[in-house]
Write a protein that holds these residues in place. Structure first.
Motif, PDB file in Angstrom:
ATOM      1  N   LYS A 142       0.800  -1.224   0.000  1.00 36.54           N
ATOM      2  CA  LYS A 142       0.000   0.000   0.000  1.00 36.54           C
ATOM      3  C   LYS A 142       0.834   1.275   0.000  1.00 36.54           C
ATOM      4  O   LYS A 142       0.285   2.363   0.042  1.00 36.54           O
ATOM      5  CB  LYS A 142      -0.928   0.024   1.227  1.00 36.54           C
ATOM      6  N   VAL A 143       2.145   1.141  -0.050  1.00 34.23           N
ATOM      7  CA  VAL A 143       3.035   2.289   0.058  1.00 34.23           C
ATOM      8  C   VAL A 143       3.918   2.378  -1.174  1.00 34.23           C
ATOM      9  O   VAL A 143       4.604   1.410  -1.528  1.00 34.23           O
ATOM     10  CB  VAL A 143       3.914   2.202   1.324  1.00 34.23           C
ATOM     11  N   GLY A 144       3.875   3.538  -1.851  1.00 32.08           N
ATOM     12  CA  GLY A 144       4.761   3.804  -2.971  1.00 32.08           C
ATOM     13  C   GLY A 144       5.917   4.696  -2.532  1.00 32.08           C
ATOM     14  O   GLY A 144       5.907   5.282  -1.440  1.00 32.08           O
ATOM     15  N   ILE A 145       6.934   4.813  -3.412  1.00 33.99           N
ATOM     16  CA  ILE A 145       8.128   5.597  -3.084  1.00 33.99           C
ATOM     17  C   ILE A 145       8.435   6.545  -4.236  1.00 33.99           C
ATOM     18  O   ILE A 145       8.573   6.117  -5.379  1.00 33.99           O
ATOM     19  CB  ILE A 145       9.339   4.683  -2.807  1.00 33.99           C
ATOM     20  N   ASN A 146       8.539   7.828  -3.913  1.00 35.30           N
ATOM     21  CA  ASN A 146       8.963   8.843  -4.874  1.00 35.30           C
ATOM     22  C   ASN A 146      10.453   9.083  -4.713  1.00 35.30           C
ATOM     23  O   ASN A 146      10.902   9.555  -3.668  1.00 35.30           O
ATOM     24  CB  ASN A 146       8.200  10.157  -4.649  1.00 35.30           C
ATOM     25  N   TYR A 147      11.244   8.764  -5.752  1.00 36.75           N
ATOM     26  CA  TYR A 147      12.675   9.049  -5.738  1.00 36.75           C
ATOM     27  C   TYR A 147      12.865  10.451  -6.325  1.00 36.75           C
ATOM     28  O   TYR A 147      12.511  10.709  -7.480  1.00 36.75           O
ATOM     29  CB  TYR A 147      13.441   7.992  -6.527  1.00 36.75           C
ATOM     30  N   LEU A 148      13.445  11.355  -5.552  1.00 38.40           N
ATOM     31  CA  LEU A 148      13.463  12.774  -5.881  1.00 38.40           C
ATOM     32  C   LEU A 148      14.794  13.204  -6.497  1.00 38.40           C
ATOM     33  O   LEU A 148      15.766  12.438  -6.537  1.00 38.40           O
ATOM     34  CB  LEU A 148      13.184  13.595  -4.620  1.00 38.40           C
ATOM     35  N   ASP A 149      14.790  14.442  -6.939  1.00 43.34           N
ATOM     36  CA  ASP A 149      16.011  15.050  -7.461  1.00 43.34           C
ATOM     37  C   ASP A 149      16.974  15.364  -6.321  1.00 43.34           C
ATOM     38  O   ASP A 149      16.549  15.598  -5.192  1.00 43.34           O
ATOM     39  CB  ASP A 149      15.652  16.325  -8.222  1.00 43.34           C
ATOM     40  N   GLY A 150      18.267  15.395  -6.615  1.00 45.37           N
ATOM     41  CA  GLY A 150      19.266  15.700  -5.595  1.00 45.37           C
ATOM     42  C   GLY A 150      20.033  14.488  -5.101  1.00 45.37           C
ATOM     43  O   GLY A 150      20.724  14.573  -4.088  1.00 45.37           O
ATOM     44  N   SER A 151      19.944  13.360  -5.820  1.00 46.32           N
ATOM     45  CA  SER A 151      20.653  12.151  -5.408  1.00 46.32           C
ATOM     46  C   SER A 151      22.098  12.189  -5.915  1.00 46.32           C
ATOM     47  O   SER A 151      22.451  12.966  -6.797  1.00 46.32           O
ATOM     48  CB  SER A 151      19.950  10.916  -5.960  1.00 46.32           C
ATOM     49  N   ASN A 152      22.918  11.321  -5.345  1.00 44.97           N
ATOM     50  CA  ASN A 152      24.284  11.133  -5.839  1.00 44.97           C
ATOM     51  C   ASN A 152      24.729   9.712  -5.565  1.00 44.97           C
ATOM     52  O   ASN A 152      24.359   9.109  -4.553  1.00 44.97           O
ATOM     53  CB  ASN A 152      25.250  12.151  -5.216  1.00 44.97           C
ATOM     54  N   ALA A 153      25.523   9.166  -6.517  1.00 42.89           N
ATOM     55  CA  ALA A 153      26.070   7.821  -6.401  1.00 42.89           C
ATOM     56  C   ALA A 153      27.542   7.881  -6.787  1.00 42.89           C
ATOM     57  O   ALA A 153      27.902   8.501  -7.799  1.00 42.89           O
ATOM     58  CB  ALA A 153      25.315   6.853  -7.302  1.00 42.89           C
ATOM     59  N   ASN A 154      28.400   7.255  -5.990  1.00 42.47           N
ATOM     60  CA  ASN A 154      29.844   7.304  -6.205  1.00 42.47           C
ATOM     61  C   ASN A 154      30.433   5.906  -6.121  1.00 42.47           C
ATOM     62  O   ASN A 154      29.937   5.042  -5.376  1.00 42.47           O
ATOM     63  CB  ASN A 154      30.522   8.204  -5.168  1.00 42.47           C
ATOM     64  N   VAL A 155      31.497   5.682  -6.916  1.00 42.38           N
ATOM     65  CA  VAL A 155      32.214   4.408  -6.932  1.00 42.38           C
ATOM     66  C   VAL A 155      33.610   4.636  -6.365  1.00 42.38           C
ATOM     67  O   VAL A 155      34.321   5.570  -6.781  1.00 42.38           O
ATOM     68  CB  VAL A 155      32.295   3.827  -8.356  1.00 42.38           C
ATOM     69  N   TYR A 156      34.011   3.771  -5.422  1.00 37.86           N
ATOM     70  CA  TYR A 156      35.319   3.877  -4.774  1.00 37.86           C
ATOM     71  C   TYR A 156      36.099   2.579  -4.963  1.00 37.86           C
ATOM     72  O   TYR A 156      35.520   1.480  -4.985  1.00 37.86           O
ATOM     73  CB  TYR A 156      35.166   4.152  -3.281  1.00 37.86           C
ATOM     74  N   PHE A 157      37.429   2.737  -5.081  1.00 38.88           N
ATOM     75  CA  PHE A 157      38.331   1.584  -5.019  1.00 38.88           C
ATOM     76  C   PHE A 157      39.420   1.898  -4.005  1.00 38.88           C
ATOM     77  O   PHE A 157      40.140   2.887  -4.141  1.00 38.88           O
ATOM     78  CB  PHE A 157      38.959   1.287  -6.381  1.00 38.88           C
ATOM     79  N   ASP A 158      39.518   1.081  -2.985  1.00 44.18           N
ATOM     80  CA  ASP A 158      40.511   1.255  -1.927  1.00 44.18           C
ATOM     81  C   ASP A 158      40.443   2.668  -1.334  1.00 44.18           C
ATOM     82  O   ASP A 158      41.468   3.286  -1.031  1.00 44.18           O
ATOM     83  CB  ASP A 158      41.915   0.963  -2.477  1.00 44.18           C
ATOM     84  N   GLY A 159      39.219   3.182  -1.202  1.00 40.95           N
ATOM     85  CA  GLY A 159      39.023   4.501  -0.621  1.00 40.95           C
ATOM     86  C   GLY A 159      39.221   5.655  -1.574  1.00 40.95           C
ATOM     87  O   GLY A 159      39.073   6.817  -1.170  1.00 40.95           O
ATOM     88  N   ILE A 160      39.551   5.390  -2.841  1.00 37.10           N
ATOM     89  CA  ILE A 160      39.775   6.446  -3.831  1.00 37.10           C
ATOM     90  C   ILE A 160      38.513   6.613  -4.672  1.00 37.10           C
ATOM     91  O   ILE A 160      37.988   5.636  -5.217  1.00 37.10           O
ATOM     92  CB  ILE A 160      40.976   6.098  -4.739  1.00 37.10           C
ATOM     93  N   LEU A 161      38.040   7.844  -4.786  1.00 38.21           N
ATOM     94  CA  LEU A 161      36.853   8.120  -5.588  1.00 38.21           C
ATOM     95  C   LEU A 161      37.191   8.005  -7.067  1.00 38.21           C
ATOM     96  O   LEU A 161      38.066   8.715  -7.576  1.00 38.21           O
ATOM     97  CB  LEU A 161      36.329   9.524  -5.269  1.00 38.21           C
ATOM     98  N   LEU A 162      36.499   7.090  -7.775  1.00 36.29           N
ATOM     99  CA  LEU A 162      36.752   6.868  -9.190  1.00 36.29           C
ATOM    100  C   LEU A 162      35.764   7.608 -10.079  1.00 36.29           C
ATOM    101  O   LEU A 162      36.149   8.223 -11.078  1.00 36.29           O
ATOM    102  CB  LEU A 162      36.703   5.368  -9.509  1.00 36.29           C
TER     103      LEU A 162
END
Length: 263
Positions: A142-162
Motif C-alpha cells: 500500500k506504500v509507494g516511493i517517490n525518488y526525488l532530485d538531488g541524489s548522488n552515487a559514487n564508486v570507490y576503489f581502496d578509498g579512492i573516488l573513481l
C-alpha cells in the motif's frame, strides 16, 4: 521723732537695682551647640535622592523585561521544535502500525566498466566510467516511493573516488521491482602506485572489489498523500571479474540507513 535713714556707704543710689533673673554670658548656648550629637561614619545609612531611586527602578525593570522576552521567545521556539519531533515520531509510528511499512531491498545486478588503462604510469590521470544497474524491490502493498532530485552515487576503489553521478527521478508503485540505471563517470583520477598495483593484482586474480555509495532523497506515498523528505543511504560492496564492459558481478552486499527527519 522720725528715725534717721541709713544709706550704705560706697553704694551709688543712682545705679539700677540688681536682678536675680539675669543670665550670665557664659551660660548662653545656641540651639545647634546644645543638640549636636556625634555618630560614627560606618553607622550612617545614606539614602539616595528620590529622583535617583526612580531612575534606577526604571532601568532595572527595562533590563529585566528585555531578557525575559528573549527567554520566552527561545522557550517557545524550543517547545515548537520538540512538538514537531514528537508529531513526526507519532506519524511514523502510525504509518508503521497501519501499513506495516517494510524497507526496500537494494542490490547491484550489472556493472559495465570502461576508461581504465593500467599500462600507463601510476601518476597518469584516468577517466573511469561505470554503468551500474541497481535493483530496487518495494515489498509494501500500500506504500509507494517517490525518488526525488538531488541524489548522488559514487564508486570507490581502496578509498579512492573513481566516478560519480546522479540517479534518475521516478516513482516506484507498491509491490514493485524497478531496475535503476546510473551512468557514473570520473575525470583526471590519479590512482597512485599502491592503488594501481593493487588494482592490477586484483584483475589478474579475477576478483576486483569496488564500493558503491548512494544517497537518495525520497518521499513515501500513501494513496495521494506524500510524506516529508526522507534520505536513504545505500552502501554496496561489489566484486567483478574484470575491468571491461562485459564485467560480470561475482558478489554484492548492500546495506542501507534511513534518515527520517528533515534535511
Amino acid at each position: 521723732m522720725t528715725a534717721p535713714k541709713v544709706h550704705p556707704s560706697g553704694v551709688d543710689s543712682s545705679s539700677p537695682p540688681l536682678s536675680f533673673n539675669s543670665t550670665s554670658k557664659q551660660s548662653r548656648r545656641s540651639p545647634a551647640e546644645a543638640y549636636a550629637i556625634q555618630i560614627p561614619r560606618e553607622q550612617i545609612h545614606r539614602r539616595p535622592p528620590p529622583e535617583n531611586v526612580r531612575r534606577f527602578e526604571a532601568l532595572r525593570h527595562r533590563g529585566s523585561g528585555g531578557g525575559g522576552c528573549c527567554r520566552r521567545c527561545f522557550c517557545c521556539f524550543l517547545l515548537l521544535i520538540i512538538s514537531l519531533i514528537v508529531a513526526l515520531g507519532i506519524a511514523a509510528g502510525v504509518l508503521y502500525l497501519i501499513f506495516r511499512f517494510k524497507y526496500p531491498n537494494y542490490s547491484v545486478t550489472n556493472v559495465s566498466i570502461s576508461g581504465f588503462n593500467l599500462n600507463t604510469p601510476s601518476i597518469s590521470p584516468i577517466s573511469p566510467a561505470f554503468d551500474v544497474t541497481i535493483r530496487s524491490d518495494n515489498p509494501n502493498s500500500k506504500v509507494g516511493i517517490n525518488y526525488l532530485d538531488g541524489s548522488n552515487a559514487n564508486v570507490y576503489f581502496d578509498g579512492i573516488l573513481l566516478s560519480g553521478g546522479a540517479l534518475p527521478v521516478f516513482y516506484q508503485p507498491p509491490d514493485n521491482v524497478t531496475l535503476i540505471e546510473a551512468n557514473l563517470t570520473g575525470t583526471d583520477v590519479v590512482l597512485g602506485s599502491a592503488a594501481q598495483t593493487l588494482l592490477v593484482n586484483s584483475q589478474r586474480q579475477g576478483i576486483v572489489p569496488f564500493e558503491i555509495r548512494v544517497r537518495d532523497p525520497v518521499k513515501i506515498r500513501v494513496g495521494s498523500v506524500n510524506s516529508w523528505r526522507i534520505v536513504v543511504k545505500v552502501q554496496c560492496t561489489v566484486a567483478v571479474d574484470s575491468l571491461s564492459s562485459r564485467a560480470r558481478v561475482l558478489a554484492n552486499d548492500c546495506s542501507y540507513r534511513v534518515k527520517w527527519w528533515f534535511w
